[in-house]
Write an enzyme that holds these catalytic residues in place. Structure first.
Site, short mmCIF file in Angstrom:
data_model
loop_
_atom_site.label_atom_id
_atom_site.label_comp_id
_atom_site.label_asym_id
_atom_site.label_seq_id
_atom_site.Cartn_x
_atom_site.Cartn_y
_atom_site.Cartn_z
N HIS A 200 134.59 15.19 128.88
CA HIS A 200 133.90 14.03 129.36
C HIS A 200 132.59 13.86 128.64
O HIS A 200 131.87 12.73 128.78
CB HIS A 200 133.91 13.82 130.80
CG HIS A 200 132.99 14.50 131.56
ND1 HIS A 200 131.79 14.10 131.97
CD2 HIS A 200 132.94 15.87 131.90
CE1 HIS A 200 131.17 15.36 132.88
NE2 HIS A 200 131.83 16.21 132.71
N CYS A 323 123.33 16.88 138.50
CA CYS A 323 123.74 17.82 139.43
C CYS A 323 122.57 17.98 140.24
O CYS A 323 122.77 18.40 141.41
CB CYS A 323 124.06 19.21 138.86
SG CYS A 323 124.73 18.80 137.32
C1 PLP Z 1 128.22 18.61 131.94
C2 PLP Z 1 127.92 20.14 131.56
C3 PLP Z 1 128.62 21.03 131.84
C4 PLP Z 1 129.56 21.13 132.74
O1 PLP Z 1 130.84 20.44 132.33
P1 PLP Z 1 131.87 19.97 133.42
O2 PLP Z 1 133.09 19.39 132.87
O3 PLP Z 1 131.37 18.69 134.07
O4 PLP Z 1 132.17 20.90 134.59
C5 PLP Z 1 128.11 22.40 131.69
N1 PLP Z 1 127.30 22.54 130.74
C6 PLP Z 1 126.76 21.46 130.26
C7 PLP Z 1 125.36 21.80 129.30
C8 PLP Z 1 126.81 20.15 130.59
O5 PLP Z 1 126.09 19.24 129.83
#
Ligand code: PLP
Length: 394
Positions: A200, A323
Site C-alpha cells: 500500500h 501511527c
Molecule cells: C507503512 C510502514 C510500515 C508498515 O507497513 P504495513 O504494511 O502498514 O504494516 C513499516 N515500515 C515503514 C517504514 C512504513 O512506512
C-alpha cells in the site's frame, strides 16, 4: 482535495484495482488445490513472485508474501534473533528512528535478554557508517536499519551499511517500505540479507507485502499451520492482494525513472516555499531524501491544529506518522534528530505522489503559510516568543 499523505498510504492504481478484481472473480481457487482451477491460482501467485523478485534483484525463491510491512519486519528480526540465540549472539544494532514495527519488536527481544544498540541518526537524519562499524561486536547477530525514513524521508547509506555488515559477517535487514518503487533498490548491489516491503506504499492494496530473505538465511515462521510459502508463512495465500501488489509494483517501478525527478523538483519547490515562513525549518537532510517527502517544524504552533485547519481546506497531510497521530507524544523520529519537544509538536509532513501538479504545490505553500500565521495569531507560546519570554529555537 490535495492528498499529501502518501507516506501513510497511497491510492491504489487503476491497474492494481482491476488486477485485484479479476483475480478475485476468476482466480479464486485455493493455490494448494491440485485440480486445474487451484493450479491456475498457484501459477498467478508464482508469476507475482517472479515479478516482485525481478524488481529488487532477487530470485523468486527468496520472496515470501506477508500481510504487509509490519509482519515482514517482525519476521525478519525474529528470524535473525532465533539464529542469534542458537549461536549465543544476543546483540542487535538498529537506530532510534525506525518504524514501530521494528522498535517494538526490539523492545520485546530486550525483555528476552537481547542487548540492543540504537545508533544516532544525527541532525540530518542519517546514520554514519563508521559509527555502525564501531558498534559491531563479536556477539552482534543483526543490523536492522531502514532504507528511508517514513516521517522525514531521509535515505540511509544502505550500500555502505550492507558492505560493512557483509565484511563483518553480520546479517543485515532493512525496512524498505518507503523506498521500494520510489528510489532504486537492489538487494544484491546493496548487500541486503533481509528486506521488508508493503504494497500500500506503492499503489497496491493494504494488508499485503513481502519479505525478501537471501537464500542462505533461514526464516522462523510467525504463523503455524499449513506449508504455504515454503513452510515459512502458514495460511491460504491472499491471491488477489498478491497479484495486485505485483501489478502495482511493476507499474510504479516502471514509472519511477520519469516520475521521481519531477516529484523531487516539486518537493524542492515545496521546501523552498514553506521554509520562507519565519521560524520554520525542514526536518532531515535536504538532499538525501525521498522524492515525495517534505517535513517541517514551525515554532509556536501545534501540529494537530495545523492538520485540522488544512483538512478544512481539503488538504490531507500528517504530523508525525499515522501511527503516532492521535497520541500527544511528539514523534520519536523528530526527537531522534534532536528537535526539542516544543518544536517537535509543531511538525507537518507533506508526502506528495506522482500525480501532484505544480498548481497543487503552490496551493500547499499558500495554505500552510496562511494557516501557520493564523494559528500563531492566538498562540500563547508564540506571544511569549515574540515578547522574549521564551527563546526562539528555529
Ligand atoms: C507503512 C510502514 C510500515 C508498515 O507497513 P504495513 O504494511 O502498514 O504494516 C513499516 N515500515 C515503514 C517504514 C512504513 O512506512
Amino acid at each position: 482535495m490535495i492528498y499529501a499523505d502518501n507516506a501513510a498510504t497511497t491510492r491504489m492504481s487503476r491497474t492494481a484495482v482491476d488486477t485485484m478484481i479479476s483475480a478475485a472473480q476468476e482466480n479464486w481457487g485455493n493455490p494448494s488445490s491440485l485440480y486445474a482451477h487451484g493450479q491456475r491460482a498457484k501459477e498467478a501467485l508464482e508469476e507475482a513472485r517472479k515479478d516482485v523478485a525481478a524488481v529488487i534483484g532477487a530470485t523468486p525463491r527468496e520472496i515470501y508474501f506477508t500481510s504487509g510491512g509490519s509482519e515482514a519486519d517482525n519476521q525478519a528480526i525474529l528470524s535473525a534473533a532465533a539464529l542469534g540465540r542458537k549461536t549465543g549472539k544476543l546483540h542487535i544494532i538498529s537506530t532510534a528512528f525506525e518504524h514501530h514495527a521494528v522498535l517494538h519488536t526490539l523492545e520485546k527481544l530486550k525483555k528476552e535478554g537481547f542487548d540492543v544498540t540504537l545508533l544516532d541518526v544525527h541532525e540530518n537524519g542519517i546514520v554514519r557508517p563508521e559509527e555502525l562499524r564501531a558498534a559491531i561486536r563479536d556477539d552482534t547477530c543483526l543490523v536492522t536499519i531502514m532504507y528511508a525514513n517514513n516521517e522525514i524521508g531521509t535515505i540511509q547509506p544502505i550500500r555502505e551499511i550492507g558492505a560493512i555488515c557483509r565484511e563483518k559477517g553480520v546479517l543485515f535487514h532493512t525496512d524498505a517500505v518507503q523506498a521500494i518503487a520510489h528510489i532504486p533498490v537492489n538487494v544484491a548491489d546493496d548487500n541486503i540479507d533481509l528486506l521488508s516491503s508493503s504494497a500500500h506504499k506503492f499503489h497496491g492494496p493494504k494488508g499485503v507485502g513481502f519479505l525478501y530473505a537471501k537464500k542462505s538465511v533461514p526464516l522462523t515462521s510467525l504463523i503455524s499451520g499449513g506449508a504455504q510459502e515454503r513452510g515459512k508463512r502458514a495460511g491460504t495465500e491472499n491471491v488477489p492482494g498478491i497479484v495486485a501488489m505485483a501489478a502495482a509494483l511493476k507499474e510504479t517501478y516502471a514509472g519511477m525513472a520519469e516520475n521521481a525527478p519531477r516529484v523531487a523538483r516539486l518537493r524542492d519547490r515545496l521546501i523552498e516555499g514553506i521554509t520562507q515562513i519565519p521560524h520554520s525549518a525542514l526536518n532531515g537532510d535536504a538532499v538525501h531524501r525521498l522524492p515525495g517527502n517534505a517535513n517541517f517544524c514551525f515554532e509556536g504552533i501545534e501540529g494537530e491544529s495545523l492538520l485540522l485547519l488544512l483538512d478544512d481546506r481539503g488538504i490531507q497531510a500528517s504530523s508525525g506518522s499515522a501511527c503516532t497521530s492521535g497520541s500527544l507524544d511528539p514523534s520519536h523520529v523528530l526527537l531522534a534528530i534532536g528537535r526539542v519537544h516544543d518544536v517537535a509538536h509543531g511538525s507537518l509532513r507533506l508526502s506528495i505522489g506522482e500525480d501532484i501538479t505544480e498548481e497543487q504545490v503552490e496551493e500547499l505553500i499558500q495554505s500552510v503559510s496562511e494557516v501557520v500565521e493564523y494559528l500563531r495569531s492566538f498562540s500563547p507560546i508564540w506571544r511569549d516568543l515574540l515578547a522574549g519570554k521564551k527563546q526562539f529555537i528555529l
